[in-house]
Design a protein around this motif. Structure first.
Motif, PDB file in Angstrom:
ATOM      1  N   HIS A 110       0.832  -1.208   0.000  1.00 24.44           N
ATOM      2  CA  HIS A 110       0.000   0.000   0.000  1.00 24.44           C
ATOM      3  C   HIS A 110       0.867   1.259   0.000  1.00 24.44           C
ATOM      4  O   HIS A 110       2.042   1.241   0.364  1.00 24.44           O
ATOM      5  N   LEU A 111       0.238   2.353  -0.406  1.00 30.80           N
ATOM      6  CA  LEU A 111       0.923   3.641  -0.493  1.00 30.80           C
ATOM      7  C   LEU A 111       0.488   4.583   0.624  1.00 30.80           C
ATOM      8  O   LEU A 111       0.609   5.799   0.502  1.00 30.80           O
ATOM      9  N   GLY A 112      -0.010   4.023   1.727  1.00 30.98           N
ATOM     10  CA  GLY A 112      -0.518   4.846   2.807  1.00 30.98           C
ATOM     11  C   GLY A 112       0.504   5.799   3.387  1.00 30.98           C
ATOM     12  O   GLY A 112       0.152   6.870   3.901  1.00 30.98           O
ATOM     13  N   PHE A 113       1.775   5.421   3.335  1.00 31.12           N
ATOM     14  CA  PHE A 113       2.852   6.303   3.805  1.00 31.12           C
ATOM     15  C   PHE A 113       3.643   6.890   2.640  1.00 31.12           C
ATOM     16  O   PHE A 113       4.738   7.428   2.839  1.00 31.12           O
ATOM     17  N   GLY A 114       3.101   6.802   1.434  1.00 32.43           N
ATOM     18  CA  GLY A 114       3.793   7.332   0.284  1.00 32.43           C
ATOM     19  C   GLY A 114       4.786   6.340  -0.300  1.00 32.43           C
ATOM     20  O   GLY A 114       4.708   5.130  -0.071  1.00 32.43           O
ATOM     21  N   HIS A 115       5.747   6.878  -1.039  1.00 37.70           N
ATOM     22  CA  HIS A 115       6.745   6.057  -1.718  1.00 37.70           C
ATOM     23  C   HIS A 115       7.872   6.979  -2.163  1.00 37.70           C
ATOM     24  O   HIS A 115       7.689   8.168  -2.369  1.00 37.70           O
ATOM     25  N   GLY A 116       9.063   6.417  -2.303  1.00 33.03           N
ATOM     26  CA  GLY A 116      10.185   7.200  -2.791  1.00 33.03           C
ATOM     27  C   GLY A 116      10.855   8.000  -1.688  1.00 33.03           C
ATOM     28  O   GLY A 116      10.724   7.687  -0.501  1.00 33.03           O
ATOM     29  N   ILE A 117      11.569   9.055  -2.070  1.00 31.47           N
ATOM     30  CA  ILE A 117      12.380   9.788  -1.088  1.00 31.47           C
ATOM     31  C   ILE A 117      11.523  10.529  -0.068  1.00 31.47           C
ATOM     32  O   ILE A 117      12.019  10.887   1.001  1.00 31.47           O
ATOM     33  N   HIS A 118      10.249  10.744  -0.370  1.00 30.74           N
ATOM     34  CA  HIS A 118       9.373  11.435   0.573  1.00 30.74           C
ATOM     35  C   HIS A 118       8.516  10.450   1.375  1.00 30.74           C
ATOM     36  O   HIS A 118       7.527  10.865   1.994  1.00 30.74           O
ATOM     37  N   TYR A 119       8.883   9.172   1.373  1.00 35.04           N
ATOM     38  CA  TYR A 119       8.179   8.207   2.209  1.00 35.04           C
ATOM     39  C   TYR A 119       8.152   8.721   3.648  1.00 35.04           C
ATOM     40  O   TYR A 119       9.143   9.253   4.162  1.00 35.04           O
ATOM     41  N   CYS A 120       7.010   8.573   4.295  1.00 34.01           N
ATOM     42  CA  CYS A 120       6.790   9.183   5.604  1.00 34.01           C
ATOM     43  C   CYS A 120       7.887   8.829   6.600  1.00 34.01           C
ATOM     44  O   CYS A 120       8.098   7.647   6.912  1.00 34.01           O
ATOM     45  N   LEU A 121       8.550   9.841   7.124  1.00 30.01           N
ATOM     46  CA  LEU A 121       9.641   9.629   8.071  1.00 30.01           C
ATOM     47  C   LEU A 121       9.127   9.018   9.374  1.00 30.01           C
ATOM     48  O   LEU A 121       9.832   8.243  10.026  1.00 30.01           O
ATOM     49  N   GLY A 122       7.901   9.360   9.750  1.00 27.06           N
ATOM     50  CA  GLY A 122       7.348   8.877  11.009  1.00 27.06           C
ATOM     51  C   GLY A 122       6.498   7.628  10.892  1.00 27.06           C
ATOM     52  O   GLY A 122       5.713   7.329  11.807  1.00 27.06           O
ATOM     53  N   ALA A 123       6.672   6.862   9.809  1.00 27.42           N
ATOM     54  CA  ALA A 123       5.826   5.678   9.602  1.00 27.42           C
ATOM     55  C   ALA A 123       5.937   4.685  10.757  1.00 27.42           C
ATOM     56  O   ALA A 123       4.926   4.150  11.234  1.00 27.42           O
ATOM     57  N   SER A 124       7.142   4.422  11.225  1.00 25.62           N
ATOM     58  CA  SER A 124       7.316   3.461  12.320  1.00 25.62           C
ATOM     59  C   SER A 124       6.615   3.935  13.582  1.00 25.62           C
ATOM     60  O   SER A 124       5.998   3.135  14.298  1.00 25.62           O
ATOM     61  N   LEU A 125       6.697   5.225  13.859  1.00 24.76           N
ATOM     62  CA  LEU A 125       6.051   5.767  15.043  1.00 24.76           C
ATOM     63  C   LEU A 125       4.537   5.684  14.913  1.00 24.76           C
ATOM     64  O   LEU A 125       3.847   5.303  15.874  1.00 24.76           O
ATOM     65  N   ALA A 126       4.006   6.033  13.751  1.00 29.65           N
ATOM     66  CA  ALA A 126       2.555   5.967  13.544  1.00 29.65           C
ATOM     67  C   ALA A 126       2.043   4.538  13.680  1.00 29.65           C
ATOM     68  O   ALA A 126       0.984   4.289  14.280  1.00 29.65           O
ATOM     69  N   ARG A 127       2.787   3.588  13.129  1.00 30.50           N
ATOM     70  CA  ARG A 127       2.389   2.178  13.248  1.00 30.50           C
ATOM     71  C   ARG A 127       2.354   1.748  14.714  1.00 30.50           C
ATOM     72  O   ARG A 127       1.391   1.108  15.163  1.00 30.50           O
ATOM     73  N   LEU A 128       3.402   2.095  15.456  1.00 31.76           N
ATOM     74  CA  LEU A 128       3.475   1.670  16.849  1.00 31.76           C
ATOM     75  C   LEU A 128       2.359   2.303  17.673  1.00 31.76           C
ATOM     76  O   LEU A 128       1.694   1.609  18.460  1.00 31.76           O
ATOM     77  N   GLU A 129       2.134   3.594  17.512  1.00 35.15           N
ATOM     78  CA  GLU A 129       1.076   4.257  18.265  1.00 35.15           C
ATOM     79  C   GLU A 129      -0.287   3.631  17.964  1.00 35.15           C
ATOM     80  O   GLU A 129      -1.091   3.392  18.881  1.00 35.15           O
ATOM     81  N   THR A 130      -0.545   3.360  16.691  1.00 39.03           N
ATOM     82  CA  THR A 130      -1.846   2.799  16.311  1.00 39.03           C
ATOM     83  C   THR A 130      -2.008   1.381  16.835  1.00 39.03           C
ATOM     84  O   THR A 130      -3.080   1.007  17.348  1.00 39.03           O
ATOM     85  N   GLN A 131      -0.972   0.573  16.734  1.00 34.67           N
ATOM     86  CA  GLN A 131      -1.045  -0.799  17.245  1.00 34.67           C
ATOM     87  C   GLN A 131      -1.305  -0.818  18.749  1.00 34.67           C
ATOM     88  O   GLN A 131      -2.179  -1.555  19.231  1.00 34.67           O
ATOM     89  N   LEU A 132      -0.558  -0.015  19.511  1.00 40.20           N
ATOM     90  CA  LEU A 132      -0.731   0.011  20.959  1.00 40.20           C
ATOM     91  C   LEU A 132      -2.099   0.569  21.337  1.00 40.20           C
ATOM     92  O   LEU A 132      -2.745   0.079  22.282  1.00 40.20           O
ATOM     93  N   ALA A 133      -2.553   1.584  20.603  1.00 41.56           N
ATOM     94  CA  ALA A 133      -3.859   2.176  20.900  1.00 41.56           C
ATOM     95  C   ALA A 133      -4.982   1.175  20.680  1.00 41.56           C
ATOM     96  O   ALA A 133      -5.868   1.011  21.542  1.00 41.56           O
ATOM     97  N   LEU A 134      -4.976   0.487  19.558  1.00 41.62           N
ATOM     98  CA  LEU A 134      -6.053  -0.461  19.252  1.00 41.62           C
ATOM     99  C   LEU A 134      -6.017  -1.659  20.190  1.00 41.62           C
ATOM    100  O   LEU A 134      -7.070  -2.124  20.664  1.00 41.62           O
ATOM    101  N   THR A 135      -4.826  -2.177  20.450  1.00 38.01           N
ATOM    102  CA  THR A 135      -4.705  -3.338  21.331  1.00 38.01           C
ATOM    103  C   THR A 135      -5.281  -3.036  22.710  1.00 38.01           C
ATOM    104  O   THR A 135      -6.103  -3.788  23.248  1.00 38.01           O
ATOM    105  N   ALA A 136      -4.863  -1.922  23.298  1.00 39.36           N
ATOM    106  CA  ALA A 136      -5.325  -1.571  24.639  1.00 39.36           C
ATOM    107  C   ALA A 136      -6.814  -1.270  24.660  1.00 39.36           C
ATOM    108  O   ALA A 136      -7.541  -1.683  25.574  1.00 39.36           O
TER     109      ALA A 136
END
Length: 413
Positions: free
Chosen positions: A346-372
């Motif tokens: 998927h292209l949810g975080f974009g692609h190429g040199i402008h790929y979202c710098l905070g993708a790992s942080l967004a994934r972690l926050e969302t995973q922890l939020a939904l799990t809890a």
């Protein structure tokens, strides 16, 4: 959504019906006008890309520039003069400037650095859920989805706790995309306030540095001379802005989709290992960044048989590309067990040199939020199941998110 004969008209239909469900219109555009000239309210010639392969290629095409200073007349017509002060950052630049700016910031968002934040993020999640009313209707965006990422990104940057509410308020005003005189004036005042605020904070941290990202940027600038004061302030704004709204809307969209697809929520509850794949599927199915930020053509070019003239703006519909049946099987089906290779494409975080710098942080926050959230409140339900979801209404979509998410966390027996 009613059928539309003219694809260009379809692309402009940012009505409540379109915002509620833009995907039929995107499907029409992919079939009939995959690179579609549209008529946005800012009046600048713009083309919308909706197919996956075209979108992915455009995201890394060097002929489509992100340097809004190179398109200054167009930029100012859309965003106004005051926006320039806050937008001299890596998202609005090309190499070599982009390379320099991204390198200076990227150390704060490595997978190892982000993983080290897990205990603190989990603590914020727990505290917010502890404080949320449980037996009465509550707006989950207001008490959970928005506070979580703003707290995390403020702590990462080193913004004092006492200042977070006003910084969030200014950022919210800047995010408004109205074209009225009143809206533009409110945006200008908020931009000026943010610029002055970050200038003051950076000055304080130069005198009293801490263990935060702003202090690290100051050190990099002062020792190597590679980050100007203007760039530093703009970078602080970018990280603040991008670091909370996109994640907040993602969490809101995720909760909404899981509540309206109880079979998928049940699958995640029965197999906690599915939380990671579920977040990827949510990014694909209904991501919070509906279209990538503007690019402009530095020369005449052809995309999918459509001529885009030099100087025209290009918008890339990420959410449309992520529903392209030429790339994804049954793309309109929400399936947390979708094969991993399909989800990761998927292209949810974009692609190429402008790929979202905070993708790992967004994934972690969302995973922890939904799990809890779903572990603590197994009976969570919409406060009014018959009420239609209320989605952001903007002149042309950038974010896709709810305006509110009323739920009852614990309805009782």
């Amino acid at each position: 959504m009613t059928s539309v004969d003219d694809p260009a008209t379809a692309a402009e239909q940012c009505t409540p019906a379109f915002r509620r469900d833009p995907y039929p219109v995107y499907g029409l555009l992919r079939e009939t006008a995959p690179v579609c000239p549209i008529r946005p309210r800012h009046g600048i010639e713009t083309y919308l890309i909706t197919r996956y392969e075209d979108a992915r290629a455009a995201l890394s095409d060097p002929r489509l520039s992100k340097d809004m200073y190179g398109a200054m007349d167009s930029y100012r017509r859309i965003f106004g003069d005051s926006s320039v002060a806050l937008d001299d950052h890596m998202l609005n630049s090309d190499p070599p400037k982009h390379t320099r700016l991204r390198k200076l910031v990227s150390s704060g968002f490595t997978p190892r650095r982000v993983e080290a934040l897990r205990p603190r993020i989990q603590g914020v999640v727990n505290t917010l859920l502890d404080e949320a009313p449980t037996r009465e209707p509550v707006d989950l965006l207001a008490v959970f989805a928005f506070p979580l990422p703003i707290i995390v990104i403020c702590e990462l940057l080193g913004v004092p706790e006492a200042d977070r509410a006003k910084v969030q308020g200014w950022s919210t005003t800047v995010a408004q995309t109205g074209f009225s005189k009143e809206s533009k004036l409110a945006q200008q005042r908020a931009e000026e306030s943010l610029y002055a605020y970050f200038s003051e904070v950076i000055g304080d941290k130069r005198e009293r540095p801490g263990e935060d990202l702003l202090s690290a940027l100051i050190e990099a600038r002062d020792e190597n001379g590679t980050l100007t004061e203007h760039e530093m302030i703009s970078t602080a704004f970018l990280l603040m802005f991008a670091g909370h709204k996109t994640t907040a809307y993602l969490i809101g969209n995720a909760v909404h989709q899981l509540l309206t697809h109880p079979d998928q929520l049940r699958a995640v509850r029965e197999d906690p290992e599915l939380i990671g794949p579920a977040v990827e599927e949510l990014l694909r199915y209904d991501g919070s960044v509906e279209t990538a930020t503007f690019r402009y053509a530095t020369e005449d070019l052809d995309i999918a048989g459509t001529r885009i003239p030099r100087g025209a703006l290009v918008q890339i519909a990420l959410n449309s590309a992520n529903r392209d049946p030429l790339k994804f099987d049954a793309p309109d089906r929400f399936d947390v067990t979708r094969p991993g290779n399909a989800q990761s494409a998927h292209l949810g975080f974009g692609h190429g040199i402008h790929y979202c710098l905070g993708a790992s942080l967004a994934r972690l926050e969302t995973q922890l939020a939904l799990t809890a959230l779903f572990e603590r409140f197994p009976k969570i339900a919409p406060a009014d199941p018959a009420r239609e979801a209320s989605w952001l209404e903007v002149p042309f979509p950038a974010f896709r998110g709810l305006t509110e998410l009323p739920v009852i966390l614990d309805p009782g027996p």
